[in-house]
Design a protein around this motif. Structure first.
Motif, short mmCIF file in Angstrom:
data_model
loop_
_atom_site.label_atom_id
_atom_site.label_comp_id
_atom_site.label_asym_id
_atom_site.label_seq_id
_atom_site.Cartn_x
_atom_site.Cartn_y
_atom_site.Cartn_z
N LYS A 237 12.13 55.21 -29.91
CA LYS A 237 12.33 56.64 -29.68
C LYS A 237 12.69 56.84 -28.21
N ILE A 239 13.78 59.62 -25.38
CA ILE A 239 13.85 61.06 -25.08
C ILE A 239 14.51 61.25 -23.72
N GLN A 241 15.53 63.56 -20.39
CA GLN A 241 15.27 64.74 -19.57
C GLN A 241 16.51 64.93 -18.68
N LYS A 260 22.77 69.99 -25.32
CA LYS A 260 21.53 69.46 -25.91
C LYS A 260 21.80 68.89 -27.31
N THR A 261 22.59 69.60 -28.10
CA THR A 261 22.95 69.12 -29.43
C THR A 261 23.77 67.83 -29.34
N LYS A 264 21.59 64.84 -28.76
CA LYS A 264 20.91 64.41 -29.99
C LYS A 264 21.88 63.66 -30.90
N ALA A 269 16.15 61.32 -29.27
CA ALA A 269 15.23 61.96 -30.20
C ALA A 269 14.93 63.40 -29.82
N ASP A 270 14.93 63.69 -28.51
CA ASP A 270 14.68 65.04 -28.04
C ASP A 270 15.20 65.16 -26.62
N TYR A 272 14.49 67.34 -22.87
CA TYR A 272 13.68 68.22 -22.04
C TYR A 272 14.45 68.58 -20.78
N HIS A 342 4.65 62.40 -26.33
CA HIS A 342 5.26 61.34 -27.16
C HIS A 342 4.91 59.98 -26.55
N ASP A 396 20.72 73.81 -31.07
CA ASP A 396 19.46 73.76 -30.32
C ASP A 396 19.39 74.89 -29.30
N ASP A 400 13.16 76.22 -21.86
CA ASP A 400 11.83 75.74 -21.47
C ASP A 400 11.44 76.11 -20.04
#
Length: 502
Positions: A237, A239, A241, A260-261, A264, A269-270, A272, A342, A396, A400
């Protein structure tokens, strides 16, 4: 503040850098015979009939070979060895899914260096041979004479004072300065016995301004894109940033939500915002200023977001070490948040900055960052995967961080955000802020602080003129990036982070 006039122009040097990143990403994604495919790349990249970078196709390919090695996270091959080895020598050490950057990060490719004059004044064809010839009159060393009706400078006598240039009515005197050396504010660029640039690694703080200022593309840094792709292929996984300076870097039509999309779709996986960590740091530094600097307990405080600035302060002004903020940098703070949420994930920082690569690898403060890649390197990954960002349908949201954290992307944004927090959460406290951009200006500010002329100040330093939007790994003009970050900052639902003490 002097900005590099080449920044934002899609020069052949930038095109070649991007092509190398794309081809290295292609190797990771598609190669079935890594060694042979890598050996073939210089011939694929440099067509025998269409070599544009140099008059000599063999030299062009030699330079590309070294660029490929650095982009794979490998080191340059020594030119002083009779058999420097194949392009792929040591490849097995890079064909892995985890690799820390090994300093030195910035490296001069000797075969690409033009051995530019370090510093000299020359009379150009614009000289009119005027009767007054003030250049001759003001020269303190008698280094200027008239030859065939034109002024000529005796380089052995010239002391490079520049008085002749200042008085010439025709602007016929030009100063030739090595671009990489001019961009380095701490004197880390030296010369070898052949007059080619070399980097003094004891002084270098890896800001990368020399790299983006060399018009021959002779300076390059190491990359982790190959190892990052291997990690993504391993099923781990991963992620991401993203630093706040990302806005606008991938095309004027690409919104933060589209970006952001796209990340992915690339396999993360994500995603930030690093500005989340900036929000936390902003509050911590505001509290530190109020309790320690405003009370007079400490003379001044230095922000720590820019690793090149912090390393320079520690190296050149060791007495300031205790003045550098202990707050985690936004990159590290965000990585800690990701790892808490995570624990099984690996973290990649995607940003504009070269020196973050070494910050992530340092051992003194655990970074929790596994990979660092720049916007420029990420572009190579998108191109290799055939992902067209402008055609992405945003799936997305990105909401944040606050405007304060997002503002860290430009020079002055860090100090300004801390000042705003102090004024809101500690009313009545007088705040004095200073910010310096470029290592040369940072050095001046630290000299003033050492002399006691910055007492009571919160001092922000940025190695890159313009701040993070001017980092060595960016894609667009600095002025354009400024506007994009300002727009992104203003779009935040919250302007300031919430005080944890309230």
């Amino acid at each position: 503040m002097q900005m590099n006039s080449m920044r934002g122009i899609d020069t052949p040097v930038r095109q070649r850098r991007r092509r190398v990143f794309k081809e290295v990403a292609n190797l990771a994604y598609h190669s079935t015979n890594l060694k042979d495919d890598m050996e073939a790349l210089p011939y694929k990249i440099v067509d025998y009939e269409e070599s544009e970078m140099w008059e000599n196709v063999y030299r062009d390919r030699a330079v590309v070979r070294e660029r490929l090695r650095l982009a794979m996270g490998m080191s340059l091959r020594p030119e002083n060895r009779e058999h420097p080895g194949h392009l792929t020598e040591g490849l097995e050490d890079s064909n892995i899914d985890e690799k820390y950057y090994e300093p030195p990060l910035m490296q001069v490719i000797p075969s690409a260096c033009n051995a530019c004059p370090e510093n000299r004044y020359e009379i150009t064809d614009s000289c009119m041979g005027c009767v007054a010839h003030p250049c001759h009159s003001v020269c303190p060393k008698g280094a200027i004479t008239m030859v065939n009706g034109k002024s000529v400078i005796d380089q052995e006598k010239c002391i490079k004072c520049g008085k002749c240039k200042a008085v010439c009515p025709y602007d016929a005197v030009c100063r030739k300065e090595r671009p990489c050396k001019a961009a380095c504010g701490i004197g880390a660029i030296k010369s070898d016995r052949l007059g080619r640039a070399v980097i003094d690694n004891d002084q270098c703080v890896s800001c990368g301004q020399c790299m983006v200022s060399c018009p021959f593309g002779a300076i390059a840094d190491k990359s982790q894109i190959f190892q990052l792709i291997r990690a993504m292929q391993s099923g781990r996984k991963i992620i991401a940033q993203i630093a706040p300076a990302f806005v606008g870097q991938f095309g004027p039509k690409v919104t933060p939500e589209m970006f952001k999309t796209a990340l992915k779709e690339l396999g993360f996986a994500d995603v930030y915002e690093t500005a989340i960590g900036a929000d936390l740091g902003c509050l911590a530094e505001a509290e530190h200023y109020v309790n320690v600097v405003a009370t007079g307990e400490q003379d001044f405080a230095l922000t720590s977001c820019c690793p090149s600035w912090a390393v320079m302060a520690k190296n050149l002004f060791p007495e300031t070490i205790d003045k550098i903020s202990n707050a985690l940098t936004p990159m590290v703070a965000t990585a800690r948040i990701i790892k808490e949420e995570h624990p099984d994930a690996s973290v990649v920082f995607i940003g504009p900055c070269a020196s973050k690569k070494l910050e992530a690898s340092r051992r003194s403060v655990r970074s929790d960052v596994d990979f660092v890649i720049t916007f420029e390197e990420l572009t190579g990954m998108f191109e290799a995967k055939g992902i067209l960002l402008e055609e992405i349908k945003a799936m997305d949201e990105m909401k944040d961080a606050t405007g304060a954290g997002r503002g860290y992307g430009v020079a002055g944004g860090v100090a300004s955000a801390i000042k705003d927090c102090v004024e809101k959460y500690y009313p009545g406290t007088m705040v004095h802020i200073e910010h310096a951009e470029s290592l040369a200006e940072c050095k001046k500010v630290l000299l003033m602080a050492k002399a006691g002329r910055m007492n009571g100040c919160l001092i922000e330093g940025m190695a890159c003129p313009g701040g993070c939007v001017a980092g060595a790994g960016t894609n667009i003009a600095i002025s354009q990036a400024y506007k994009e970050v300002a727009k992104f900052k203003n779009s935040a639902e919250k302007k300031l982070p919430e005080d944890i003490h309230e």
